[in-house]
Scaffold this motif. Structure first.
Motif: not given
Lengths: 195, 178
Positions: A112, A116, B141-142, B145
């Motif tokens: 994750l 980002q 999900v990725y 996010s």
């Protein structure tokens, strides 16, 4: 999608049994299979407990970092659009290393974080960047050294040689990973051509 | 040669890691026993958490198989699956694998239990389960996010990789154990 598949399996099964005039088969199947589900999870406890203990040692000892250093030359080639010293690169390396070691819980936060960082290079667009697609292609097709859960299931089922599938698994997953990268490059080439 | 390498890896991967990882951790100054226990606790929780997934899929698949519905589907697809040397019984697993990790584990457990872990189908199901990931789930999900809504070719690449792993599993299991 999974909801529909699950419902279809049950509904079609019951309809076929009804047409054959054997509803008792359904009742038996439900009872037996439900018990089997519990039995298998219990049989898995031993191996999962041991294996996750071992893997935690690897995690705490910094095995993930060492593996990350080993695969760095490959990622340089795979992510030309990401600067080598960018934090995205570190997160990608750690995520893939944790995946290879089968550390699912450790892999997700790195993954994750990588997304980002890649999104910050992507200037907040809502469209996936080349690097993101490559990263996810690797993430979903990446090698796992020891498929511990399925080995546990094989042990529970009384296999004479539960680990004999480790080699075939590594072979199949390597083919998948190499082709994932290849397909990614081919798609990207045609996307560029179209403008 | 390929067979030899794969056999050696299958035999030695676990003994090697079970020796190497604790030894390496000890040299690095990790309190091996305490840290092992801490990780092991997690294993118990994970195994227990699998119960609902296993029950849901085992029930659905065994209803589908025992009713005779599976036989109809396997028979209908026989011309295609025979051509590629795929046992028709593993097709539900191939479809479930990218969608749900727990669901796929339920199907492979059922196959291993029904046909035996050391049968060709049991070995193939094991290899398929270990060699692929829940592509749909990971992508959702990725990308979710970070607010990506246009996946471009990500889904295609992921699914083509899954299909490749599947075909590679069929090939290598037939070659090693067929």
């Amino acid at each position: 999608m999974i909801n529909l598949i699950w419902l279809t399996l049950i509904a079609v099964g019951i309809i076929v049994a009804a047409i054959n005039g054997q509803p008792e088969i359904i009742t038996d199947s439900v009872l037996q299979a439900a018990n089997l589900g519990v039995k298998y999870s219990f049989d898995l406890i031993g191996l999962m407990t041991f294996w996750l203990g071992i893997m935690r040692l690897g995690e705490v000892a910094g095995l993930v970092d060492i593996l990350a250093r080993l695969i760095r030359p490959f990622t340089r080639f795979l992510f030309p659009s990401v600067p080598q010293d960018h934090p995205a690169m570190g997160a990608i390396l750690l995520n893939l290393s944790a995946n290879i070691l089968g550390l699912g819980n450790a892999a997700t936060p790195f993954g994750l974080k990588a997304m980002q960082e890649l999104q910050s290079i992507n200037k907040g667009s809502n469209e996936a960047s080349d690097a993101m697609i490559t990263f996810l292609a690797l993430n979903t097709s990446c090698i796992t050294l020891v498929p511990a859960t399925i080995i546990g299931v094989r042990v529970a089922a009384g296999s004479a040689n539960p680990t004999e599938i480790v080699g075939t698994t590594i072979f199949a997953t390597s083919v998948g990973m190499i082709l994932a990268v290849t397909f990614d490059r081919i798609f990207r080439y045609f996307a560029k051509k179209r403008g | 040669m390929l067979e030899l390498i794969i056999n050696v890896i299958s035999k030695w991967a676990i003994p090697f890691l079970v020796l190497f990882i604790p030894l390496f951790a000890y040299i690095k100054g990790v309190k091996v026993y305490e840290v092992f226990i801490e990780g092991a606790e997690e294993g118990f929780k994970i195994a227990i958490k699998l119960i609902p997934y296993l029950v849901a899929m085992l029930v659905a698949i065994s209803v589908f198989r025992n009713s005779g519905a599976m036989a109809i589907v396997v028979e209908a697809l026989k011309p295609v699956t025979d051509l590629l040397h795929i046992p028709g019984e593993v097709l539900p697993l191939a479809i479930m694998r990218p969608l749900s990790g727990g669901g796929a584990l339920g199907i492979s457990t059922e196959l291993i239990n029904t046909f035996g872990p050391d049968s060709l189908i049991g070995r193939l199901a094991s290899t398929m389960q270990g060699s692929s990931d829940t592509t749909f789930f990971v992508l959702t999900v990725y990308f979710g996010s970070v607010g990506i809504t246009k996946y471009r070719h990500a889904l295609w690449v992921g699914l083509l990789a899954d299909i490749s792993s599947f075909i590679a599993s069929v090939y290598i299991v037939n070659r090693m154990f067929g």
